[in-house]
Write an enzyme that holds these catalytic residues in place. Structure first.
Site, mmCIF file in Angstrom:
data_model
loop_
_atom_site.group_PDB
_atom_site.id
_atom_site.type_symbol
_atom_site.label_atom_id
_atom_site.label_comp_id
_atom_site.label_asym_id
_atom_site.label_seq_id
_atom_site.Cartn_x
_atom_site.Cartn_y
_atom_site.Cartn_z
ATOM 1 N N ARG A 59 0.853 -1.206 0.000
ATOM 2 C CA ARG A 59 0.000 0.000 0.000
ATOM 3 C C ARG A 59 0.890 1.258 0.000
ATOM 4 O O ARG A 59 0.626 2.227 -0.675
ATOM 5 C CB ARG A 59 -0.899 0.065 1.251
ATOM 6 N N ASN A 76 -8.802 7.922 5.371
ATOM 7 C CA ASN A 76 -7.792 7.355 4.459
ATOM 8 C C ASN A 76 -6.409 7.379 5.090
ATOM 9 O O ASN A 76 -6.061 8.312 5.805
ATOM 10 C CB ASN A 76 -7.784 8.133 3.145
ATOM 11 N N ASP A 112 -3.730 7.164 3.099
ATOM 12 C CA ASP A 112 -2.801 7.725 2.117
ATOM 13 C C ASP A 112 -2.497 9.183 2.483
ATOM 14 O O ASP A 112 -3.076 9.730 3.431
ATOM 15 C CB ASP A 112 -3.378 7.593 0.689
ATOM 16 N N HIS A 162 -7.664 6.920 10.896
ATOM 17 C CA HIS A 162 -7.269 5.501 10.852
ATOM 18 C C HIS A 162 -5.774 5.292 10.630
ATOM 19 O O HIS A 162 -5.367 4.225 10.180
ATOM 20 C CB HIS A 162 -8.090 4.779 9.765
HETATM 21 N N1 APR Z 1 -15.787 9.449 -5.786
HETATM 22 C C1 APR Z 1 -16.438 9.506 -4.582
HETATM 23 N N2 APR Z 1 -16.872 8.432 -3.929
HETATM 24 C C2 APR Z 1 -16.666 7.232 -4.500
HETATM 25 C C3 APR Z 1 -16.001 7.066 -5.730
HETATM 26 C C4 APR Z 1 -15.549 8.250 -6.379
HETATM 27 N N3 APR Z 1 -14.914 8.216 -7.553
HETATM 28 N N4 APR Z 1 -15.946 5.737 -6.027
HETATM 29 C C5 APR Z 1 -16.542 5.089 -5.012
HETATM 30 N N5 APR Z 1 -16.987 5.982 -4.088
HETATM 31 C C6 APR Z 1 -17.695 5.744 -2.834
HETATM 32 C C7 APR Z 1 -18.477 4.447 -2.758
HETATM 33 O O1 APR Z 1 -19.745 4.607 -3.402
HETATM 34 C C8 APR Z 1 -18.598 4.234 -1.255
HETATM 35 O O2 APR Z 1 -19.715 4.911 -0.715
HETATM 36 O O3 APR Z 1 -16.747 5.643 -1.807
HETATM 37 C C9 APR Z 1 -17.297 4.891 -0.721
HETATM 38 C C10 APR Z 1 -16.244 3.897 -0.269
HETATM 39 O O4 APR Z 1 -16.714 3.189 0.841
HETATM 40 P P1 APR Z 1 -15.781 2.133 1.606
HETATM 41 O O5 APR Z 1 -15.085 1.271 0.619
HETATM 42 O O6 APR Z 1 -16.628 1.473 2.628
HETATM 43 O O7 APR Z 1 -14.653 3.036 2.292
HETATM 44 P P2 APR Z 1 -14.699 3.887 3.626
HETATM 45 O O8 APR Z 1 -16.075 4.369 3.932
HETATM 46 O O9 APR Z 1 -13.622 4.894 3.533
HETATM 47 O O10 APR Z 1 -14.289 2.799 4.711
HETATM 48 C C11 APR Z 1 -14.126 3.217 6.036
HETATM 49 O O11 APR Z 1 -13.337 1.090 6.746
HETATM 50 O O12 APR Z 1 -12.217 -0.567 5.703
HETATM 51 C C12 APR Z 1 -12.133 0.336 6.729
HETATM 52 O O13 APR Z 1 -10.398 1.484 7.790
HETATM 53 C C13 APR Z 1 -10.987 1.281 6.528
HETATM 54 O O14 APR Z 1 -10.953 3.689 6.489
HETATM 55 C C14 APR Z 1 -11.662 2.546 6.056
HETATM 56 C C15 APR Z 1 -13.031 2.461 6.707
#
Ligand code: APR
Length: 249
Positions: free
Chosen positions: A56, A87, A89, A104
């Site tokens: 990563r 995030n 990153d 996180h």
């Molecule tokens: N622009 C904006 N949003 C987007 C895009 C995009 N191009 N592509 C996808 N998404 C949205 C998806 O529709 C979804 O609602 O981003 C979201 C990603 O959700 P997750 O994968 O669940 O990520 P996240 O909410 O950041 O997860 C939270 O969970 O896995 C753990 O610790 C990890 O920080 C992470 C936390």
């Protein structure tokens, strides 16, 4: 200056080429979350976990902030902006955001396996140190571990995040499925009179009843639209209301 707080998630960095977690083909499809993102997984197989985060971390060298990150950084010209990100990153910082709270953890840092939250043993890695190995030691002699908050661990930065969210005039949610707490719960601390925007190409359940301006777009396009909406509001948010009132008179 008004306070604008952003809560970002994996979708924020999707257009930079970093996969999200829960979308189809996302990270948790490819790697079992209990193996690579829990303290138990790390205890069972530290080498696998260290390798996962090395990959990563290496990916950071191949990606760049997208127009969404850059647009958020640009908002600092007009707002007091705080980015609260889930995030790990560093794309918000690389885009120029100056106040970023990582709920996180951060890929570019490592810490002690024995005492992960002890700031004395948290170390920022130079790019040439990105490849951590089993046997590399933290200041307290324990194995260096990724500075990542795993499932089941405390989220020390949440208190700081809440302080900023409670003072928000504008709250913007970008690219998070709002599935993971306590991050998702931050919305409950947003003042009642604040404006809330949500940018995501898919519907998101925010688990709250309050007015939200939904921008059903990806981060780059969505942030562009957000800026247009904010500019229109700054020019006279109540102009239409004024007209309506005048009409009635
Ligand atoms: N622009 C904006 N949003 C987007 C895009 C995009 N191009 N592509 C996808 N998404 C949205 C998806 O529709 C979804 O609602 O981003 C979201 C990603 O959700 P997750 O994968 O669940 O990520 P996240 O909410 O950041 O997860 C939270 O969970 O896995 C753990 O610790 C990890 O920080 C992470 C936390």
């Amino acid at each position: 200056m008004k306070n604008l707080v952003v809560l970002s998630g994996a979708g924020m960095s999707a257009e930079s080429g970093i996969s999200t977690f829960r979308d189809a083909g996302g990270l948790w499809d490819k790697y079992p979350v209990e193996q690579v993102a829990t303290p138990e997984g790390y205890a069972r197989n530290p080498e696998l976990v260290i390798r996962f985060y090395n990959e990563r971390r290496r990916q950071l060298l191949d990606v760049a902030p997208n127009a969404g990150h850059l647009g958020i950084a640009d908002l600092e010209k007009e707002y007091q902006v705080t980015v609260v990100t889930q995030n790990v990153d560093n794309l918000h910082e690389r885009a120029g955001s100056t106040q970023v709270i990582h709920l996180h953890g951060e890929l570019t840092k490592v810490c002690s396996s024995r005492d992960p939250y002890n700031p004395h043993f948290v170390k920022e890695l130079k790019t040439e140190e990105y490849e951590v190995k089993l046997g590399d030691k933290a200041g307290d002699g324990s194995q260096l571990r990724p500075f990542i908050v795993w499932f089941g661990e405390a989220v020390p930065e949440i208190e700081t995040a809440i302080k900023y969210v409670e003072k928000a005039d504008i709250f913007v949610i970008i690219g998070t499925s709002m599935n993971v707490y306590p991050a998702a719960g931050l919305l409950h601390y947003v003042p009642r009179e604040a404006e809330v925007y949500l940018i995501d190409p898919k519907p998101v359940d925010t688990h709250i009843v309050r007015p939200i301006h939904v921008i059903r777009k990806g981060a780059s396009e969505g942030v562009k639209e957000l800026k247009t909406l904010l500019a229109a509001q700054a020019d006279g948010p109540t102009s239409t209301e004024h007209n309506a009132v005048k009409h009635k008179l």
